[in-house]
Write a protein that holds these residues in place. Sequence first.
Motif, PDB file in Angstrom:
ATOM      1  N   GLY A 127       0.823  -1.211   0.000  1.00  0.00           N
ATOM      2  CA  GLY A 127       0.000   0.000   0.000  1.00  0.00           C
ATOM      3  C   GLY A 127       0.852   1.255   0.000  1.00  0.00           C
ATOM      4  N   GLY A 128       1.948   1.244   0.761  1.00  0.00           N
ATOM      5  CA  GLY A 128       2.830   2.405   0.796  1.00  0.00           C
ATOM      6  C   GLY A 128       3.416   2.723  -0.559  1.00  0.00           C
ATOM      7  N   PHE A 129       3.856   1.708  -1.285  1.00  0.00           N
ATOM      8  CA  PHE A 129       4.461   1.968  -2.591  1.00  0.00           C
ATOM      9  C   PHE A 129       3.419   2.166  -3.689  1.00  0.00           C
ATOM     10  CE2 PHE A 129       8.326   0.733  -0.513  1.00  0.00           C
ATOM     11  CZ  PHE A 129       9.235   1.607  -1.100  1.00  0.00           C
ATOM     12  N   GLY A 130       2.212   1.648  -3.471  1.00  0.00           N
ATOM     13  CA  GLY A 130       1.140   1.986  -4.398  1.00  0.00           C
ATOM     14  C   GLY A 130       0.859   3.481  -4.362  1.00  0.00           C
ATOM     15  N   TYR A 131       0.893   4.029  -3.153  1.00  0.00           N
ATOM     16  CA  TYR A 131       0.704   5.477  -3.000  1.00  0.00           C
ATOM     17  C   TYR A 131       1.902   6.255  -3.554  1.00  0.00           C
ATOM     18  CZ  TYR A 131       0.521  10.016  -0.653  1.00  0.00           C
ATOM     19  OH  TYR A 131       0.523  11.365  -0.377  1.00  0.00           O
ATOM     20  N   LEU A 132       3.121   5.801  -3.230  1.00  0.00           N
ATOM     21  CA  LEU A 132       4.324   6.519  -3.663  1.00  0.00           C
ATOM     22  C   LEU A 132       4.480   6.524  -5.175  1.00  0.00           C
ATOM     23  CD1 LEU A 132       6.941   5.348  -1.009  1.00  0.00           C
ATOM     24  CD2 LEU A 132       6.101   7.670  -1.366  1.00  0.00           C
ATOM     25  N   LEU A 133       4.021   5.469  -5.821  1.00  0.00           N
ATOM     26  CA  LEU A 133       4.169   5.374  -7.269  1.00  0.00           C
ATOM     27  C   LEU A 133       3.487   6.535  -7.978  1.00  0.00           C
ATOM     28  CD1 LEU A 133       5.452   3.425  -9.326  1.00  0.00           C
ATOM     29  CD2 LEU A 133       3.234   2.289  -9.509  1.00  0.00           C
ATOM     30  N   PHE A 134       2.391   7.010  -7.399  1.00  0.00           N
ATOM     31  CA  PHE A 134       1.671   8.136  -7.998  1.00  0.00           C
ATOM     32  C   PHE A 134       2.087   9.475  -7.394  1.00  0.00           C
ATOM     33  CE2 PHE A 134      -1.066   4.427  -8.546  1.00  0.00           C
ATOM     34  CZ  PHE A 134      -1.310   4.483  -9.900  1.00  0.00           C
ATOM     35  N   ALA A 135       2.555   9.437  -6.156  1.00  0.00           N
ATOM     36  CA  ALA A 135       2.885  10.690  -5.471  1.00  0.00           C
ATOM     37  C   ALA A 135       4.267  11.220  -5.828  1.00  0.00           C
ATOM     38  CB  ALA A 135       2.785  10.498  -3.956  1.00  0.00           C
ATOM     39  N   ALA A 136       5.191  10.324  -6.202  1.00  0.00           N
ATOM     40  CA  ALA A 136       6.592  10.730  -6.377  1.00  0.00           C
ATOM     41  C   ALA A 136       6.848  11.497  -7.656  1.00  0.00           C
ATOM     42  CB  ALA A 136       7.498   9.508  -6.318  1.00  0.00           C
ATOM     43  N   GLY A 137       5.998  11.351  -8.654  1.00  0.00           N
ATOM     44  CA  GLY A 137       6.224  12.059  -9.912  1.00  0.00           C
ATOM     45  C   GLY A 137       5.741  11.245 -11.083  1.00  0.00           C
ATOM     46  N   THR A 138       5.691  11.875 -12.254  1.00  0.00           N
ATOM     47  CA  THR A 138       5.207  11.223 -13.470  1.00  0.00           C
ATOM     48  C   THR A 138       6.199  10.153 -13.929  1.00  0.00           C
ATOM     49  OG1 THR A 138       4.131  13.273 -14.144  1.00  0.00           O
ATOM     50  CG2 THR A 138       4.445  11.585 -15.840  1.00  0.00           C
ATOM     51  N   GLN A 139       5.680   8.993 -14.240  1.00  0.00           N
ATOM     52  CA  GLN A 139       6.521   7.900 -14.707  1.00  0.00           C
ATOM     53  C   GLN A 139       6.702   7.959 -16.226  1.00  0.00           C
ATOM     54  OE1 GLN A 139       8.112   5.694 -12.683  1.00  0.00           O
ATOM     55  NE2 GLN A 139       7.264   6.820 -10.943  1.00  0.00           N
ATOM     56  N   ASP A 140       7.889   7.584 -16.681  1.00  0.00           N
ATOM     57  CA  ASP A 140       8.221   7.580 -18.105  1.00  0.00           C
ATOM     58  C   ASP A 140       8.050   6.163 -18.629  1.00  0.00           C
ATOM     59  OD1 ASP A 140       9.360   7.658 -20.630  1.00  0.00           O
ATOM     60  OD2 ASP A 140      10.973   9.022 -20.043  1.00  0.00           O
ATOM     61  N   GLY A 141       6.891   5.911 -19.255  1.00  0.00           N
ATOM     62  CA  GLY A 141       6.590   4.566 -19.741  1.00  0.00           C
ATOM     63  C   GLY A 141       7.566   4.079 -20.789  1.00  0.00           C
ATOM     64  N   GLY A 142       7.996   4.966 -21.662  1.00  0.00           N
ATOM     65  CA  GLY A 142       8.944   4.576 -22.707  1.00  0.00           C
ATOM     66  C   GLY A 142      10.291   4.165 -22.132  1.00  0.00           C
ATOM     67  N   ALA A 143      10.766   4.929 -21.163  1.00  0.00           N
ATOM     68  CA  ALA A 143      12.046   4.599 -20.529  1.00  0.00           C
ATOM     69  C   ALA A 143      11.947   3.295 -19.742  1.00  0.00           C
ATOM     70  CB  ALA A 143      12.480   5.738 -19.608  1.00  0.00           C
ATOM     71  N   LEU A 144      10.792   3.069 -19.123  1.00  0.00           N
ATOM     72  CA  LEU A 144      10.597   1.827 -18.396  1.00  0.00           C
ATOM     73  C   LEU A 144      10.623   0.639 -19.352  1.00  0.00           C
ATOM     74  CD1 LEU A 144       9.937   0.164 -15.888  1.00  0.00           C
ATOM     75  CD2 LEU A 144       7.521   0.749 -16.204  1.00  0.00           C
ATOM     76  N   ALA A 145       9.956   0.775 -20.501  1.00  0.00           N
ATOM     77  CA  ALA A 145       9.962  -0.297 -21.496  1.00  0.00           C
ATOM     78  C   ALA A 145      11.378  -0.570 -21.987  1.00  0.00           C
ATOM     79  CB  ALA A 145       9.052   0.065 -22.661  1.00  0.00           C
ATOM     80  N   ALA A 146      12.143   0.491 -22.217  1.00  0.00           N
ATOM     81  CA  ALA A 146      13.530   0.317 -22.647  1.00  0.00           C
ATOM     82  C   ALA A 146      14.361  -0.348 -21.564  1.00  0.00           C
ATOM     83  CB  ALA A 146      14.136   1.670 -23.019  1.00  0.00           C
ATOM     84  N   GLY A 147      14.043  -0.073 -20.294  1.00  0.00           N
ATOM     85  CA  GLY A 147      14.784  -0.663 -19.190  1.00  0.00           C
ATOM     86  C   GLY A 147      14.514  -2.141 -19.001  1.00  0.00           C
ATOM     87  N   LEU A 148      13.501  -2.669 -19.674  1.00  0.00           N
ATOM     88  CA  LEU A 148      13.223  -4.102 -19.597  1.00  0.00           C
ATOM     89  C   LEU A 148      14.125  -4.917 -20.517  1.00  0.00           C
ATOM     90  CD1 LEU A 148       9.310  -3.983 -19.461  1.00  0.00           C
ATOM     91  CD2 LEU A 148      10.895  -4.354 -17.560  1.00  0.00           C
ATOM     92  N   VAL A 149      14.907  -4.225 -21.352  1.00  0.00           N
ATOM     93  CA  VAL A 149      15.859  -4.895 -22.245  1.00  0.00           C
ATOM     94  C   VAL A 149      17.183  -5.064 -21.494  1.00  0.00           C
ATOM     95  CG1 VAL A 149      17.116  -4.770 -24.422  1.00  0.00           C
ATOM     96  CG2 VAL A 149      14.774  -3.872 -24.269  1.00  0.00           C
ATOM     97  N   PRO A 150      17.720  -6.287 -21.395  1.00  0.00           N
ATOM     98  CA  PRO A 150      18.973  -6.495 -20.662  1.00  0.00           C
ATOM     99  C   PRO A 150      20.095  -5.585 -21.138  1.00  0.00           C
ATOM    100  CG  PRO A 150      17.961  -8.605 -21.147  1.00  0.00           C
ATOM    101  CD  PRO A 150      17.155  -7.567 -21.882  1.00  0.00           C
ATOM    102  N   GLN A 151      20.780  -4.953 -20.201  1.00  0.00           N
ATOM    103  CA  GLN A 151      21.830  -3.993 -20.514  1.00  0.00           C
ATOM    104  C   GLN A 151      22.657  -3.739 -19.260  1.00  0.00           C
ATOM    105  OE1 GLN A 151      20.003   0.175 -20.590  1.00  0.00           O
ATOM    106  NE2 GLN A 151      18.166  -1.137 -20.633  1.00  0.00           N
ATOM    107  N   LEU A 152      23.863  -3.176 -19.450  1.00  0.00           N
ATOM    108  CA  LEU A 152      24.686  -2.657 -18.362  1.00  0.00           C
ATOM    109  C   LEU A 152      24.743  -1.153 -18.560  1.00  0.00           C
ATOM    110  CD1 LEU A 152      27.666  -5.166 -17.982  1.00  0.00           C
ATOM    111  CD2 LEU A 152      25.829  -4.734 -16.357  1.00  0.00           C
ATOM    112  N   PRO A 153      23.905  -0.398 -17.847  1.00  0.00           N
ATOM    113  CA  PRO A 153      23.760   1.035 -18.143  1.00  0.00           C
ATOM    114  C   PRO A 153      24.923   1.915 -17.703  1.00  0.00           C
ATOM    115  CG  PRO A 153      22.367   0.423 -16.295  1.00  0.00           C
ATOM    116  CD  PRO A 153      22.965  -0.841 -16.815  1.00  0.00           C
ATOM    117  N   GLY A 154      25.929   1.375 -17.014  1.00  0.00           N
ATOM    118  CA  GLY A 154      27.044   2.232 -16.620  1.00  0.00           C
ATOM    119  C   GLY A 154      27.945   1.563 -15.614  1.00  0.00           C
ATOM    120  N   ASP A 155      29.029   2.254 -15.241  1.00  0.00           N
ATOM    121  CA  ASP A 155      29.959   1.741 -14.237  1.00  0.00           C
ATOM    122  C   ASP A 155      29.243   1.550 -12.900  1.00  0.00           C
ATOM    123  OD1 ASP A 155      31.983   1.830 -16.078  1.00  0.00           O
ATOM    124  OD2 ASP A 155      32.721   3.802 -15.456  1.00  0.00           O
TER     125      ASP A 155
END
Length: 411
Positions: A165-193
């Motif tokens: 319940g706490g994170f259900g609330y935080l998911l909407f309260a913390a800021g707008t989510q970037d659906g495109g970036a989330l979809a891209a993040g589902l592709v295996p990768q090493l994003p940095g050091d």
Amino acid sequence: MSSSTTTLRAPSRARMVASAMGPAFVAAVAYVDPGNFATNFAGGIEFGYGLAWVIVLANLVATLVQYVTSKAGLATGRSLPELCRERFGRRANLALWLQAEVVAMATDLAEFVGAAVGLHLVFGMPLLPAGLLTAVVAFTILALEQQGRRRFVVAVAALLLIVAGGFGYLLFAAGTQDGGALAAGLVPQLPGDGALALIVGIVGATVMPHVIYAHSALQKPAFIADDVVERRRRLRLNRWDCIVGLSTAGAINLAMLCVAAALPVVDGATDLDSIHATLRAVAGSGAALAFGIALIASGFASASVGTYAGQVVMAGFLNRRIPLFVRRGLTMLPSLVVLGTAVDPSQALVISQIVLSFGIPFALVPLVLVTRDPRVMKEMVNRRATTVAMAVISAVISALNLYLIYDTIGG
């Protein structure tokens, strides 16, 4: 007389469903413990949605692992450590017990430090007294198990729902989510050091060695059914318990990453205090409170499950028991040292998850050896594909750990 005996040996379908659903939710608590807060928020702040694939993949792995270990308890009426004691030699069991105790200390570090930080953030309690209070609450929740396993399961599952319940609330309260970036993040990768260390940490925080042992004990039925149809029905209910329970944990973990990714980075700070302060500044005091309460609930619940797992481990591998307060005091000692000194709690949480990852193969390999044996599992024996998948999981996690050692020494 015969009617009474039949009732004892063949409970109603409703009672069977009720008794089957729940153990996986206790296991799921370990997958959203304070160590997950540390690794998921660190991953989201440092790499955005780039490690979302790790969380999803680790959750799929966790679901399979917990299903297999719970199936072992369901099929045999014994926990995995008990099965190991019967199958392996004394030296092997002693080695398995010793590494399990080291893992228990790393687990306690995550649970007690996390809960203490939550109590500090919400109520301003000093860290050391907050850690001691966590121990008291853990013992209280575990005491419910002495009055009936169902009460313990319900209490822990209720704390899991508070985290959700706490994170259900935080998911909407913390800021707008970037659906495109989330979809891209589902592709295996090493994003940095530094991504590899966090990947190993996320895996260690998701596939938890101690809960592999505990779930098999929680799933032990009141009696072993001789009827094949009834055994298959129980197995089917157990499968759904694992899917629903572990999917809940996976959704919470992904929500943590998404909340972190939506937060503005403040000087690269990834410690829990900074995250709490950022949530307060960005989303208000309600969001900060939700984060703190979720952290406390996570710490309380996972500390209780960790205490239960410790009992299962010692009783299973060694067939011995020591007073609960004694064994809990020994495993929580490193946590109290961290809380009583100037060690950074958030950094200690991340390190604890890496240590946990090193313990995973020592739980998975015996699990594979036991559940592939038809003499032990009967008709619930693993299919060849399941055995192969579990072997691959063990090999990949071991390879990640070895590479992390090489990378750390080389660096």
